[in-house]
Write a protein that holds these residues in place. Sequence first.
Motif, PDB file in Angstrom:
ATOM      1  N   LEU A 167     -11.501  27.168  -3.090  1.00 29.37           N
ATOM      2  CA  LEU A 167     -10.954  26.180  -2.158  1.00 29.37           C
ATOM      3  C   LEU A 167     -11.080  24.767  -2.713  1.00 29.37           C
ATOM      4  O   LEU A 167     -10.199  23.929  -2.468  1.00 29.37           O
ATOM      5  N   TYR A 176      -3.197  30.872   2.338  1.00 28.51           N
ATOM      6  CA  TYR A 176      -4.609  31.115   2.613  1.00 28.51           C
ATOM      7  C   TYR A 176      -4.800  32.341   3.502  1.00 28.51           C
ATOM      8  O   TYR A 176      -5.735  33.149   3.284  1.00 28.51           O
ATOM      9  N   PHE A 179      -5.501  30.575  -5.178  1.00 22.05           N
ATOM     10  CA  PHE A 179      -5.276  31.440  -4.016  1.00 22.05           C
ATOM     11  C   PHE A 179      -5.590  32.894  -4.341  1.00 22.05           C
ATOM     12  O   PHE A 179      -5.963  33.673  -3.452  1.00 22.05           O
TER      13      PHE A 179
END
Length: 802
Positions: free
Chosen positions: A591, A628, A576
Motif C-alpha cells: 500500500l 484494491y 496491487f
Amino acid sequence: MPILKSLGVADSKVPRAGTLPLRSSRNPFEEVPGLEEEEVGELGTLPNGTSCRRRATLEKLAGLSPFRLGWTPGRRVGSPGDGPPRSFLGRMLTPGIRRSSADFGLLARLQGTRAQGDEEAAGEAARRLAFLRLGRGPKPHRASLAERVVPAGEAAPEPPPKVPEPPKMKEPLSVLEILSLIQQRELARADEHILELEAEELASSGGGAPGPPAAEGAGGGRRARDVALLYEALQRELWALVRETLAGPGPGAGAGAGAVAQLGQVLLQEEAADGRRGPGAARKLRVRWAEAVGRAARERLEAAAPGAPGGLAGQLEALRARLLEDMGVVRGRLAPAYPAGLGAFGVYLRGYHGALAEWLGAAARRRLPLGDRYALLHWHNQVYPREVLGLVDLVALENGELGPLLSPGTLRGLEDECVTDVKAQTRAALLRVLQENEEHWARTEDRPSSLAQDVCELLEEHTERAPRISQEFGERMAHCCLGGLAEFLQSFQQRVERFHENPGVRELLPDTYISRTISLVNCGPPLRALAERLARVGPPESEPAREAAASALDRVTRLCHRVLADLLFQELQPYFNKLMRRKWLNSPEALDGIVGTLGAQALALRRMQDEPYQALVAELHRRALVEYVRPLLRGRLRCRSARTRSRVAGRLREDAAQLQRLFRRLESQASWLDAVVPHLAEVLQLEDTPSIQVEVGVLVRDYPDIRRKHVAALLDIRGLHNTAARQEILAVARDLELSEGGALPPPRDRAFFSDISVPRPPFCLGLPPFPGRLPLGRLARPGLACLPRLRPPSPSRPPSQR
C-alpha cells in the motif's frame, strides 16, 4: 450771360434760371405744347439753326438734349406704332414704365462695360448741371415770410401746421432693376416686384390664373418670359445661398443670417401667392427649397467621405463628424434665422437623412469585405441612432419619426452575406489551426498547445461583434458559429483518437506523451464553455449542435483520461498484485508503494484544468479502490478463524484510512467511495447473522450495483458455510435486487462492483434456485450440498467427444 450773348440771344428775352415753363407732371423730355403760339419774329435764330422764340425749353437751348422722344401718355415703350426706334439708354431712362425682356437680354453684353458706361453717364450729367448753373450766380438770400411781416423786436407767431403731403406713388421697377436686386441679395424686395410684374401680366392676359411660363416659341408673351427669367435668377440665388450658408459661418455671419431671413421671407411670400395661383399654377418653392437642402447636404457628405483614411469605417466616422458639425450650424445659426412657420430644422435634418440614406445605399450595393459590412451594419444600427440622432433635438420635427436609412431587405441581405462569409472563413481557419497543431503532436519538443485559444479567438471575433449590431443578428451569428464549432470538434475528436491509436507514439515520445495528452484534455473546458455560451445566445434550434459539440469533447476527455489512468495503473499493478496475501497482513509495503506512486504522478496531473482534473482524480480514486477490492472478492485470502477475520478487517480499515487521506490531498470529490472498504471489513468481522444482514443491507443501499455473487464471495472469504445463515444474508441482497425491478444501472462514475468480476458461485442442490422447485432432501447432506455447476454441452463438439 456771356454764353447766351455770344449765341445771339437777348438778355431780356431769355428767362431766368428756374423759370422755365416745364410741366412737372409730364416727361421732362417731352416737347411742351403751345409754344408754337408764341411770338417768333422778335428773336433770331440760334447757332444750331433753331428759331428763337420768346420763351425756349431746355431741350432747345443750344441743342443740350440729345433725346427727342415722342412719348405719348398711356403707351408703353416698345409697343407698336412708337415710331422710329430709340436708343437703349433712352428707353432705360424713361420713368414710369418697365423695360422689357429685350433690355433683360442685353444684360450679359453689358456686364463687361457697365462700369465704364456708368462713369461716362455720371460725367455727362455733371457737365450738364455745371452748364445750368452758369447764369444763376450766387443764390440770393430771401427773407422769410415771418421776417417780412413781423417787425423787429416782436415775437414771431407760430407757423401754421404743415399739411402732410400725399404719399408718392411707387414707380414700378424695370426687369433689369429687379435683376439687380436679385444679384445684390435683396431677395424679398425682388420677389415683391416679381409678384407685381406677374400680376400685371395676369391682368394683361385677361385675368386668368397664371400658369407655368410658356416656351418662347409657343406664343408666350414678353412679360411672361420676363417673369420666368426672373424666377430662374431668383431661385439660383436662393439655392446658392442654401449651399453657402451650410459651408460655415465665415466672416460675414450677420449678413448671412440676414440673407437667410430674406430667403425665408421669399418662401412665405411665394407660398401665399401659390394660394392665389391655384394648384395647377403653384410654383411650390417650399418643396424646391427642401430639394435644394437635400442637394447641398449630399454635396457636403460626398466631400467629407472620400478623403477619410481607414476604409469604410473611416468614411463613416467622417460622415458622423460632418453631420454633427452641420447640424450644429443649422440649430445654432440657420434655423433661428428662418421664419418659425417653415420648420427649417426639420427640413435640414430630413435633407441630411435622405442624403445619408443615398450614400449608404450606394455603399451597400458594392461588394464589400466582411469587415466593412460589419462596420456598415454597426454604424447604421448603433452609431447613427445613438451618436447622431441622439444628440439632435428630434422634437423639432413636425411629421414624426425619420424613416430607416436602409430598407429591411437591404439589411437582411447584408446580414446573410456576413453569415455566409463567416461560415466559410471560420471553417477554413479552424481546419488550418487544427492541422498546424496536429503537426506538433508528433514532435519531441514540449510546448504548450494554443489550439483552444486560437479557436475561441476566431469565433469570438464574430460572436462579440454581431450582438452589438442587433439581437437577432447576434442569434444568427451564434447559431452559425456553434455549427462550425461542432463540426470542428468532431474533426478534433477523430484526430485525437488517431493520435492515441498510433502504437509508435508512446515508444517515440515516452517523456512528452503524458504532457501532450494533458494538453489535449486542457482544450476541453474553454471550448465547452464557448459552446454553452453560443447555445444560450443562439435560437432554440442550436441545441443539437451544442449536444454534438459536448459529445465530441466528452469522448476526447474520456479517451485521454483512460490513457492516463492506464499508464498510471500499469505502474501500480505490481503493488496491487501483492495485496490480500499473507505478507500483506504483516507488511504495509504494497500500500505504501501505491500511495507513493499516486502522489508522485499527481504532480504532473496538476497541469490539467480544474474540471478535467477533478474528473480524472475521481476516476483514479474509483479505480484504485476497485483494484484494491478485486483480489479480496476473488478469494485470494481465506479466513479460517475469528482471529484471522479480525486481523483482515483491521488491515482493511487502516488501508482505507490511508487511501482516504491520499485522495483528499489530491482533492478528489468522490467521497462516496470512502465507505466501501469499511463496510466490507464490518461484514467480515461481525459474528451474528442479524448484524451481518444489516451491514449487507447498508452496503446494497449505498452501492446499488452490488449483486448476490459479490455478497456470496464475501461470505466465502469469512468462512461462513452455514446454509441457513447464508440464505438469510443472501435474501437481503435478493430482495433489494427484486425491489429495483427494471431500474437503470448507475452511471459510469457511480459504478463500483460492476467492474469487479467474481468466480461463478457453486450450484447448491439443497437450495432451489427458483421458486416452486421440489427440494431434494436426500441430497441435502453437508458433503453433497455443493457440487460444481454443470456446463451445457457445446454445440460445436460432436456427441462422441462430449
